[in-house]
Design an enzyme around this catalytic site. Structure first.
Site, PDB file in Angstrom:
ATOM      1  N   CYS A  94       0.374  -1.673   0.376  1.00  0.00           N
ATOM      2  CA  CYS A  94      -0.165  -0.008  -0.443  1.00  0.00           C
ATOM      3  C   CYS A  94       1.106   1.074   0.639  1.00  0.00           C
ATOM      4  O   CYS A  94       0.110   2.080  -0.249  1.00  0.00           O
ATOM      5  CB  CYS A  94      -0.912   0.102   1.355  1.00  0.00           C
ATOM      6  SG  CYS A  94      -1.599  -1.705   1.826  1.00  0.00           S
ATOM      7  N   CYS A 101     -14.450   0.741   5.162  1.00  0.00           N
ATOM      8  CA  CYS A 101     -13.181  -0.180   4.539  1.00  0.00           C
ATOM      9  C   CYS A 101     -13.160   0.981   2.770  1.00  0.00           C
ATOM     10  O   CYS A 101     -14.004   1.749   2.522  1.00  0.00           O
ATOM     11  CB  CYS A 101     -13.429  -1.121   3.603  1.00  0.00           C
ATOM     12  SG  CYS A 101     -14.224  -2.460   5.364  1.00  0.00           S
ATOM     13  N   SER A 102     -11.942   1.537   2.950  1.00  0.00           N
ATOM     14  CA  SER A 102     -11.291   1.687   1.599  1.00  0.00           C
ATOM     15  C   SER A 102     -11.932   0.932   0.176  1.00  0.00           C
ATOM     16  O   SER A 102     -11.704   0.048   0.273  1.00  0.00           O
ATOM     17  CB  SER A 102     -10.076   1.981   1.541  1.00  0.00           C
ATOM     18  OG  SER A 102      -9.698   1.533   1.826  1.00  0.00           O
ATOM     19  N   ILE A 137     -11.714  -0.285  -3.855  1.00  0.00           N
ATOM     20  CA  ILE A 137     -11.042  -1.649  -4.871  1.00  0.00           C
ATOM     21  C   ILE A 137     -11.254  -0.632  -5.796  1.00  0.00           C
ATOM     22  O   ILE A 137     -12.127   0.036  -6.515  1.00  0.00           O
ATOM     23  CB  ILE A 137     -11.354  -2.985  -5.151  1.00  0.00           C
ATOM     24  CG1 ILE A 137     -11.704  -4.180  -3.773  1.00  0.00           C
ATOM     25  CG2 ILE A 137     -10.661  -3.257  -6.193  1.00  0.00           C
ATOM     26  CD1 ILE A 137     -10.929  -4.791  -3.404  1.00  0.00           C
ATOM     27  N   HIS A 157      -8.391   3.682  -3.221  1.00  0.00           N
ATOM     28  CA  HIS A 157      -6.680   2.799  -2.878  1.00  0.00           C
ATOM     29  C   HIS A 157      -6.358   2.359  -3.903  1.00  0.00           C
ATOM     30  O   HIS A 157      -6.119   0.679  -3.500  1.00  0.00           O
ATOM     31  CB  HIS A 157      -7.255   2.115  -1.239  1.00  0.00           C
ATOM     32  CG  HIS A 157      -6.121   1.776  -0.773  1.00  0.00           C
ATOM     33  ND1 HIS A 157      -4.725   2.631  -1.058  1.00  0.00           N
ATOM     34  CD2 HIS A 157      -5.782   1.074  -0.245  1.00  0.00           C
ATOM     35  CE1 HIS A 157      -3.554   2.044  -0.486  1.00  0.00           C
ATOM     36  NE2 HIS A 157      -4.350   0.904   0.793  1.00  0.00           N
TER      37      HIS A 157
END
Lengths: 145, 392
Positions: free
Chosen positions: B88, B211-212, B214, B337
């Protein structure tokens, strides 16, 4: 259509026999229901997971020691959505970090025989080993009765 | 050897989202945007290329990506050409490595391209690939990936400090609000805290909007020395400090889930090297891959006392007008992300804030110093760059 014969290289489980890993003893012991790891004969360093070279003193002389087969839940959650390939059928499953008794190791594991709602931080769990479909061996923890 | 001050002189973005475009098309879009942003630069003078990409082998079945990018953007790098992979943090790694190369004088002008194409026809493939960001043989094998890990961090933080899911939801609300001001963001709608709390559970206590996403996307910057910067822009952004730390890989060996010790070490070094304290910054881009991440980062980056991250968001301290505005472009939660692009996307925000070219509603007026932070894997590596509008 080509058939891929298991175990293939991009599945999750490690290759466990002596042709593929120098810590095959770990898996042989697991088959007997024991969770083991390597202890450095020179500096006494105990490591998880098992090693073939000591990151502390650079020795390559190790002995196998048995780890406690019980511990307590340090943290836990459940996989409800987004499980990886081959594990979709297991959803929902509980995952937890098990602080093994008398060690500092918080081993990540599936927590079987229970539901997320029935778990709590500090819950006592014990080791359970099982055979995978292709004959390899693996482990999880389950609540102590 | 005299060490050089380094400036970022141009930036570019490909829109983040579920893109109907391939990996290499995202690269071309970011490249066009980048070269539209720079004046007087002959591509022949770019002597180095650093490509931040986490998993092109899995997501695009493509390795050896640096020469591919060089060809796509039309350069012949002849000092350094390489790819940086740090999950990341792959994008920030590209910039860190380019910075080091210019500091020493090896490179004169470097292009950094961060890119990831994560949306695939079968999302199961993406989910599966993400599990190898953890230590796959021992942790990934258990069926763990990012959401369960960060869920356990949240559980420990709630257990130890009384942090609540409502406070976590406020992080999501704030960042989704900022992303409505950002046309390059994946998510363009307000997500009020109640909606976060009513979204499907992924890994308790984390829900979908904790949550970020996909995400597909790309981001790019050009770096050079302070001496040359003014040739290419009137508004360079200087790198004035950095810190990075890796601690443990296997989860069994973590000291804590609720205190991120490697972040504390990286932050201390970043502030020391920039000769500042945390509150000297005017804003920060923190790696909010999950809502709990941003809360822990407020604390361990030094913006509030340990255990008071929940209070920090509740009091609005991380909003514009608060003590430390965080993630004004929308963060990972709102912007998405795309692993390799994220770290460079954050730097684009810093540059545009310094230039005052972001929309007014997210402008941190008169900002002089900022930092970008990325964590990678299961928060075991933390990377920080500190930026200034002036070189010192």
């Amino acid at each position: 259509m080509t058939t891929i014969v298991l175990p293939y290289m991009l599945d999750f489980y490690p290759l466990q026999d002596e042709d593929n890993t120098r810590v095959h003893q770990f898996y042989a012991s697991l088959r007997e229901g024991k969770l083991t790891t390597t202890k450095c004969k020179n500096c006494g360093g105990l490591f998880w997971p098992p090693r073939v070279a000591c990151p502390g003193c650079n020795s390559d002389q190790f002995e196998w020691v048995e780890l406690p087969d019980e511990g307590e839940l340090y943290a836990f959650t459940a996989m409800l959505l987004g499980a990886p390939l081959g594990m979709e059928k297991d959803v929902p499953f509980v995952l937890g970090m098990v602080l093994l008794d008398g060690t500092e190791f918080k081993v990540l594991s599936r927590i079987g025989n229970t539901k997320y709602e029935d778990c709590g931080i500090g819950m006592r769990v014990k080791l359970e080993t099982y055979e995978l479909e292709d004959g390899r061996v693996w482990f999880r923890f389950v609540p102590v009765d | 050897m005299s060490l050089k001050n380094v400036a970022i002189v141009a930036c570019g973005l490909a829109p983040f989202g579920v893109r109907k475009a391939t990996w290499r098309e995202l690269v071309q879009e970011a490249s066009k945007s980048l070269f539209d942003d720079v004046q007087n630069l002959d591509k022949k003078d770019i002597d180095s290329l650093f490509v931040g990409a986490a998993m092109p082998e899995r997501f695009a079945f493509q390795s050896h990506v640096a020469p591919l990018v060089a060809e796509q953007v039309g350069i012949v790098p002849h000092k350094v050409v390489t790819r940086t992979e740090l999950a990341c943090s792959s994008g920030q790694s590209a910039v860190r490595t380019a910075w080091a190369s210019i500091v020493t004088g090896l490179s004169d002008i470097a292009l950094c391209m961060g890119v990831e194409k994560m949306n695939m026809p079968n999302m199961l493939e993406t989910q599966t690939s993400m599990a190898c960001v953890l230590e796959r043989e021992w942790d990934g094998v258990q069926g763990a990936s990012a959401p369960p890990f960060f869920a356990m961090c949240a559980q420990r933080h709630m257990h130890k400090y009384g942090t609540t899911v409502e406070q976590m939801a406020m992080v999501s609300e704030k960042n989704h609000h900022f992303s409505t001001t950002n046309p390059y963001a994946q998510f363009q709608k307000e997500i009020p805290a109640e909606k976060v709390l009513g979204s499907p559970m992924i890994a308790p206590p984390l829900r979908l909007f904790d949550c970020s996403g996909i995400t597909d996307g790309a981001a790019a910057v050009i770096l050079t020395s302070e001496e040359r910067a003014k040739e290419f822009t009137d508004t360079p952004t200087y790198i004035i400090g950095s810190g990075q730390c890796s601690m443990a890989s296997n989860l069994a060996n973590y000291k804590s889930l609720s205190t991120w010790h490697p972040l504390k070490i990286a932050a201390k070094e970043a502030y020391r090297s920039a000769k500042i304290g945390p509150m000297d910054l005017d804003f920060a881009e923190l790696h909010d891959c999950f809502t709990i991440s941003e809360i822990i980062e407020y604390e361990d980056a030094g913006f509030c006392e340990k255990g008071e991250g929940g209070k920090f968001i509740e009091e609005g301290q991380s909003n514009i007008g608060g003590k430390m505005p965080i993630n004004t472009r929308g963060g990972l939660l709102g912007t998405g992300h795309p692993l390799g692009a994220t770290g460079i996307g954050q730097i684009v925000e810093v540059m545009q804030q310094f230039r005052s070219t972001v929309p007014k509603e997210r402008l941190v007026d008169g900002a002089e110093m900022a930092m970008t932070h990325n964590l990678s894997g299961a928060a075991n590596v933390h990377s920080i760059l500190v930026f200034g509008r002036s070189p010192t």
